[in-house]
Design an enzyme around this catalytic site. Structure first.
Site, PDB file in Angstrom:
ATOM      1  N   LYS A   1       0.837  -1.199   0.000  1.00 32.90           N
ATOM      2  CA  LYS A   1       0.000   0.000   0.000  1.00 32.90           C
ATOM      3  C   LYS A   1       0.871   1.247   0.000  1.00 32.90           C
ATOM      4  CE  LYS A   1      -3.880  -2.226   0.289  1.00 32.90           C
ATOM      5  NZ  LYS A   1      -4.681  -2.311  -0.902  1.00 32.90           N
ATOM      6  N   CYS A   2       0.345   2.310  -0.602  1.00 35.50           N
ATOM      7  CA  CYS A   2       1.050   3.592  -0.576  1.00 35.50           C
ATOM      8  C   CYS A   2       1.176   4.041   0.875  1.00 35.50           C
ATOM      9  CB  CYS A   2       0.296   4.641  -1.403  1.00 35.50           C
ATOM     10  SG  CYS A   2       0.772   4.588  -3.135  1.00 35.50           S
ATOM     11  N   PRO A   3       2.299   4.605   1.231  1.00 33.49           N
ATOM     12  CA  PRO A   3       3.343   5.175   0.384  1.00 33.49           C
ATOM     13  C   PRO A   3       4.518   4.230   0.095  1.00 33.49           C
ATOM     14  CG  PRO A   3       3.755   5.872   2.608  1.00 33.49           C
ATOM     15  CD  PRO A   3       2.501   5.008   2.631  1.00 33.49           C
TER      16      PRO A   3
END
Length: 89
Positions: free
Chosen positions: A25-27
């Site tokens: 998942k971002c970041p």
């Protein structure tokens, strides 16, 4: 992380480095890109493989912020995207 000889669509230059951020998942994809972009020569292409929808907008925004070039984003057949970045400095 793997090296690749794939050529991004619309570019005559092969990918110098592929960063596999699938499932992250971002970041995290951006953190991986920032940590490894200097591993390719100037003007080299990095492909970030990501399946978090935020990466498709966040990586191009990071490129603008850091003065690198977002070459393009391409959907992967197995899901996700290959987001191509050219190192400018």
């Amino acid at each position: 992380m793997t090296s690749s000889q794939a050529t991004p669509a619309g570019s005559a230059q092969p990918v110098a480095l592929t960063i596999d951020a699938l499932g992250k998942k971002c970041p995290i994809p951006i953190i991986m890109l920032a940590a490894q972009i200097n591993d390719v020569p100037r003007e080299g292409i990095v492909a970030v493989l990501a399946d978090d929808p935020a990466a498709v907008t966040d990586i191009p925004a990071w490129c603008r912020l850091k003065s690198h070039h977002h070459v393009g984003s391409h959907e992967l057949p197995e899901g996700g995207w290959a987001i191509h970045v050219r190192r400018n400095y």
